[in-house]
Design a protein around this motif. Structure first.
Motif, PDB file in Angstrom:
ATOM      1  N   THR A 115       0.827  -1.210   0.000  1.00 40.43           N
ATOM      2  CA  THR A 115       0.000   0.000   0.000  1.00 40.43           C
ATOM      3  C   THR A 115       0.860   1.258   0.000  1.00 40.43           C
ATOM      4  O   THR A 115       0.548   2.243  -0.683  1.00 40.43           O
ATOM      5  CB  THR A 115      -0.924   0.002   1.227  1.00 40.43           C
ATOM      6  OG1 THR A 115      -1.711  -1.189   1.234  1.00 40.43           O
ATOM      7  CG2 THR A 115      -1.833   1.219   1.207  1.00 40.43           C
ATOM      8  N   LEU A 116       1.942   1.232   0.771  1.00 38.89           N
ATOM      9  CA  LEU A 116       2.810   2.400   0.843  1.00 38.89           C
ATOM     10  C   LEU A 116       3.393   2.749  -0.519  1.00 38.89           C
ATOM     11  O   LEU A 116       3.372   3.915  -0.943  1.00 38.89           O
ATOM     12  CB  LEU A 116       3.944   2.130   1.847  1.00 38.89           C
ATOM     13  CG  LEU A 116       4.942   3.274   2.062  1.00 38.89           C
ATOM     14  CD1 LEU A 116       4.266   4.449   2.744  1.00 38.89           C
ATOM     15  CD2 LEU A 116       6.132   2.793   2.895  1.00 38.89           C
ATOM     16  N   PHE A 117       3.908   1.755  -1.230  1.00 40.54           N
ATOM     17  CA  PHE A 117       4.510   2.018  -2.534  1.00 40.54           C
ATOM     18  C   PHE A 117       3.459   2.289  -3.605  1.00 40.54           C
ATOM     19  O   PHE A 117       3.768   2.934  -4.610  1.00 40.54           O
ATOM     20  CB  PHE A 117       5.385   0.835  -2.943  1.00 40.54           C
ATOM     21  CG  PHE A 117       6.752   0.842  -2.325  1.00 40.54           C
ATOM     22  CD1 PHE A 117       7.814   1.474  -2.962  1.00 40.54           C
ATOM     23  CD2 PHE A 117       6.980   0.249  -1.097  1.00 40.54           C
ATOM     24  CE1 PHE A 117       9.072   1.500  -2.392  1.00 40.54           C
ATOM     25  CE2 PHE A 117       8.231   0.269  -0.512  1.00 40.54           C
ATOM     26  CZ  PHE A 117       9.288   0.897  -1.156  1.00 40.54           C
ATOM     27  N   ARG A 118       2.233   1.815  -3.402  1.00 39.10           N
ATOM     28  CA  ARG A 118       1.196   2.045  -4.403  1.00 39.10           C
ATOM     29  C   ARG A 118       0.543   3.409  -4.260  1.00 39.10           C
ATOM     30  O   ARG A 118       0.271   4.085  -5.255  1.00 39.10           O
ATOM     31  CB  ARG A 118       0.126   0.947  -4.296  1.00 39.10           C
ATOM     32  CG  ARG A 118      -0.961   1.053  -5.380  1.00 39.10           C
ATOM     33  CD  ARG A 118      -2.002  -0.035  -5.274  1.00 39.10           C
ATOM     34  NE  ARG A 118      -2.774   0.073  -4.048  1.00 39.10           N
ATOM     35  CZ  ARG A 118      -2.745  -0.824  -3.068  1.00 39.10           C
ATOM     36  NH1 ARG A 118      -1.957  -1.888  -3.165  1.00 39.10           N
ATOM     37  NH2 ARG A 118      -3.486  -0.658  -1.987  1.00 39.10           N
ATOM     38  N   GLU A 119       0.330   3.869  -3.031  1.00 38.57           N
ATOM     39  CA  GLU A 119      -0.412   5.101  -2.811  1.00 38.57           C
ATOM     40  C   GLU A 119       0.466   6.319  -2.563  1.00 38.57           C
ATOM     41  O   GLU A 119      -0.016   7.455  -2.665  1.00 38.57           O
ATOM     42  CB  GLU A 119      -1.362   4.918  -1.621  1.00 38.57           C
ATOM     43  CG  GLU A 119      -2.427   3.849  -1.840  1.00 38.57           C
ATOM     44  CD  GLU A 119      -3.422   3.810  -0.699  1.00 38.57           C
ATOM     45  OE1 GLU A 119      -3.263   4.623   0.247  1.00 38.57           O
ATOM     46  OE2 GLU A 119      -4.338   2.980  -0.752  1.00 38.57           O
TER      47      GLU A 119
ATOM     48  N   THR B 293      10.035   8.602  -5.420  1.00 34.11           N
ATOM     49  CA  THR B 293      10.352  10.003  -5.718  1.00 34.11           C
ATOM     50  C   THR B 293      10.882  10.709  -4.483  1.00 34.11           C
ATOM     51  O   THR B 293      11.848  11.478  -4.555  1.00 34.11           O
ATOM     52  CB  THR B 293       9.096  10.731  -6.236  1.00 34.11           C
ATOM     53  OG1 THR B 293       8.628  10.073  -7.415  1.00 34.11           O
ATOM     54  CG2 THR B 293       9.407  12.176  -6.556  1.00 34.11           C
ATOM     55  N   TYR B 294      10.265  10.454  -3.344  1.00 35.37           N
ATOM     56  CA  TYR B 294      10.728  11.064  -2.096  1.00 35.37           C
ATOM     57  C   TYR B 294      12.151  10.619  -1.765  1.00 35.37           C
ATOM     58  O   TYR B 294      12.987  11.429  -1.345  1.00 35.37           O
ATOM     59  CB  TYR B 294       9.796  10.692  -0.949  1.00 35.37           C
ATOM     60  CG  TYR B 294       8.396  11.250  -1.060  1.00 35.37           C
ATOM     61  CD1 TYR B 294       8.105  12.306  -1.921  1.00 35.37           C
ATOM     62  CD2 TYR B 294       7.349  10.729  -0.294  1.00 35.37           C
ATOM     63  CE1 TYR B 294       6.819  12.818  -2.027  1.00 35.37           C
ATOM     64  CE2 TYR B 294       6.060  11.239  -0.377  1.00 35.37           C
ATOM     65  CZ  TYR B 294       5.800  12.276  -1.249  1.00 35.37           C
ATOM     66  OH  TYR B 294       4.527  12.773  -1.344  1.00 35.37           O
ATOM     67  N   LEU B 295      12.423   9.334  -1.931  1.00 35.12           N
ATOM     68  CA  LEU B 295      13.764   8.823  -1.652  1.00 35.12           C
ATOM     69  C   LEU B 295      14.788   9.425  -2.615  1.00 35.12           C
ATOM     70  O   LEU B 295      15.917   9.742  -2.225  1.00 35.12           O
ATOM     71  CB  LEU B 295      13.780   7.302  -1.755  1.00 35.12           C
ATOM     72  CG  LEU B 295      13.048   6.548  -0.639  1.00 35.12           C
ATOM     73  CD1 LEU B 295      12.970   5.065  -0.977  1.00 35.12           C
ATOM     74  CD2 LEU B 295      13.743   6.741   0.703  1.00 35.12           C
ATOM     75  N   ARG B 296      14.397   9.592  -3.865  1.00 36.79           N
ATOM     76  CA  ARG B 296      15.302  10.217  -4.840  1.00 36.79           C
ATOM     77  C   ARG B 296      15.608  11.651  -4.442  1.00 36.79           C
ATOM     78  O   ARG B 296      16.773  12.079  -4.468  1.00 36.79           O
ATOM     79  CB  ARG B 296      14.660  10.185  -6.223  1.00 36.79           C
ATOM     80  CG  ARG B 296      15.521  10.784  -7.334  1.00 36.79           C
ATOM     81  CD  ARG B 296      14.670  11.186  -8.511  1.00 36.79           C
ATOM     82  NE  ARG B 296      13.760  12.266  -8.157  1.00 36.79           N
ATOM     83  CZ  ARG B 296      12.708  12.626  -8.900  1.00 36.79           C
ATOM     84  NH1 ARG B 296      12.436  11.974 -10.014  1.00 36.79           N
ATOM     85  NH2 ARG B 296      11.927  13.627  -8.513  1.00 36.79           N
ATOM     86  N   ASN B 297      14.578  12.399  -4.053  1.00 41.08           N
ATOM     87  CA  ASN B 297      14.796  13.789  -3.642  1.00 41.08           C
ATOM     88  C   ASN B 297      15.691  13.871  -2.410  1.00 41.08           C
ATOM     89  O   ASN B 297      16.592  14.723  -2.345  1.00 41.08           O
ATOM     90  CB  ASN B 297      13.453  14.456  -3.358  1.00 41.08           C
ATOM     91  CG  ASN B 297      12.573  14.562  -4.592  1.00 41.08           C
ATOM     92  OD1 ASN B 297      13.073  14.568  -5.715  1.00 41.08           O
ATOM     93  ND2 ASN B 297      11.279  14.626  -4.392  1.00 41.08           N
ATOM     94  N   SER B 298      15.446  12.999  -1.440  1.00 41.31           N
ATOM     95  CA  SER B 298      16.281  12.994  -0.237  1.00 41.31           C
ATOM     96  C   SER B 298      17.721  12.651  -0.568  1.00 41.31           C
ATOM     97  O   SER B 298      18.660  13.222   0.003  1.00 41.31           O
ATOM     98  CB  SER B 298      15.724  11.994   0.783  1.00 41.31           C
ATOM     99  OG  SER B 298      14.524  12.445   1.353  1.00 41.31           O
ATOM    100  N   THR B 299      17.909  11.724  -1.494  1.00 41.26           N
ATOM    101  CA  THR B 299      19.266  11.335  -1.884  1.00 41.26           C
ATOM    102  C   THR B 299      19.990  12.482  -2.554  1.00 41.26           C
ATOM    103  O   THR B 299      21.170  12.757  -2.253  1.00 41.26           O
ATOM    104  CB  THR B 299      19.211  10.125  -2.831  1.00 41.26           C
ATOM    105  OG1 THR B 299      18.545   9.033  -2.175  1.00 41.26           O
ATOM    106  CG2 THR B 299      20.617   9.688  -3.225  1.00 41.26           C
ATOM    107  N   ILE B 300      19.309  13.193  -3.451  1.00 44.57           N
ATOM    108  CA  ILE B 300      19.931  14.332  -4.138  1.00 44.57           C
ATOM    109  C   ILE B 300      20.338  15.407  -3.139  1.00 44.57           C
ATOM    110  O   ILE B 300      21.471  15.903  -3.145  1.00 44.57           O
ATOM    111  CB  ILE B 300      18.973  14.899  -5.203  1.00 44.57           C
ATOM    112  CG1 ILE B 300      18.756  13.893  -6.332  1.00 44.57           C
ATOM    113  CG2 ILE B 300      19.519  16.215  -5.766  1.00 44.57           C
ATOM    114  CD1 ILE B 300      17.695  14.317  -7.331  1.00 44.57           C
TER     115      ILE B 300
END
Length: 270
Positions: free
Chosen positions: A54-58, A63-70
């Motif tokens: 549910t977490l990955f679907r909704e 995207t959040y992890l990518r932004n945090s990584t950048i």
């Protein structure tokens, strides 16, 4: 009898320290264990592991992890590069007023980031930095630089001046001496500074909320905080997102813990 009593006292102190360390470790591990158990429980009418689905679907957690990584890696690299160069300059390239500047740098460590967030936000807004990656990277790096520079300067100050003098006599300029000799020696401190900067940027919420208002640019901390009462009211899903957010910094700490101990010890004791 005296030696026997002395040994007993030493053994008692050793067990006392071991017990305190064990309790501290248990207090650190229990929250993660609790989150892991909650995340794997079956929701009402569902199957075990449905919370992750549910977490990955909704929620756009990728995207959040990518932004945090950048943002976190950008702040980490900036902090390591500038703190290493500044630490070397303060330790070995003394200039007029360097002691005063270094003292102000040490004092700035005690200034909380919340006290400067409003003027920083206004300045960045005037420069058009709200909604860009470079703005939070700049603020996170600026917040980490004072302590990182002091730690790096402590390490470089412990290196013998003869090492630098011999390099200069051999014809190596300061840039070549710094990059070819001193930087490899400073790896433990650089890794320590980098991990601390990464953890600070990854776990922060306030700067991400203010400077990245676009939902597509949210960091994982902001995204998880936005779950409660906005998109879902399922506390188990919020806890699952919190566990996902905690995995990268915990992994980084485990991987580099040896360098962390070495770097902090070198910066304090030498």
């Amino acid at each position: 009898m005296a030696p026997l009593r002395r040994r007993r006292r030493v053994a008692t102190r050793g067990w006392g320290k071991f017990t305190m360390i064990g309790l501290a470790a248990l207090a650190s591990v229990v929250p993660f264990g609790y989150l892991a158990v909650i995340s794997m429980q079956a929701p009402s009418g569902g199957q075990p592991g449905d919370l992750w689905t549910t977490l990955f679907r909704e929620v756009p957690v990728v995207t959040y992890l990518r932004n945090s990584t950048i943002v976190s890696l950008g702040a980490t690299i900036t902090t390591v590069v500038f703190s290493t160069m500044a630490g070397f300059g303060f330790a070995k390239l003394r200039f007029r007023g360097s002691h005063l500047v270094f003292a102000l740098l040490v004092i700035s460590i005690g200034v909380p980031g919340v006290a400067t967030i409003l003027p920083n936000y206004l300045n960045i807004a005037r420069l058009g930095g709200v909604g860009t990656y470079w703005a939070p990277i700049l603020l996170y790096a600026a917040g980490s630089l004072p302590f990182a520079t002091v730690l790096s300067a402590s390490f470089f100050r412990a290196l013998p001046d003869e090492l630098i003098e011999s390099g200069v006599l051999d014809g190596a300029g300061f840039p070549r001496l710094f990059a070819g000799i001193l930087v490899p020696l400073a790896v433990p401190v650089a890794v320590t500074v980098g991990v601390l900067a990464f953890l600070g940027a990854w776990n922060d919420l306030l700067i991400g909320v203010l400077l990245l208002p676009d939902p597509e640019m949210r960091t994982i901390s902001v995204g998880v905080a936005a779950l409660q009462g906005v998109r879902v009211s399922n506390i188990e899903l919020v806890l699952t997102g919190s566990l996902l957010s905690a995995i990268p910094p915990v992994t980084a700490f485990i991987i580099f813990q040896r360098y962390l101990v070495t770097g902090i010890t070198a910066g304090i004791t030498k």
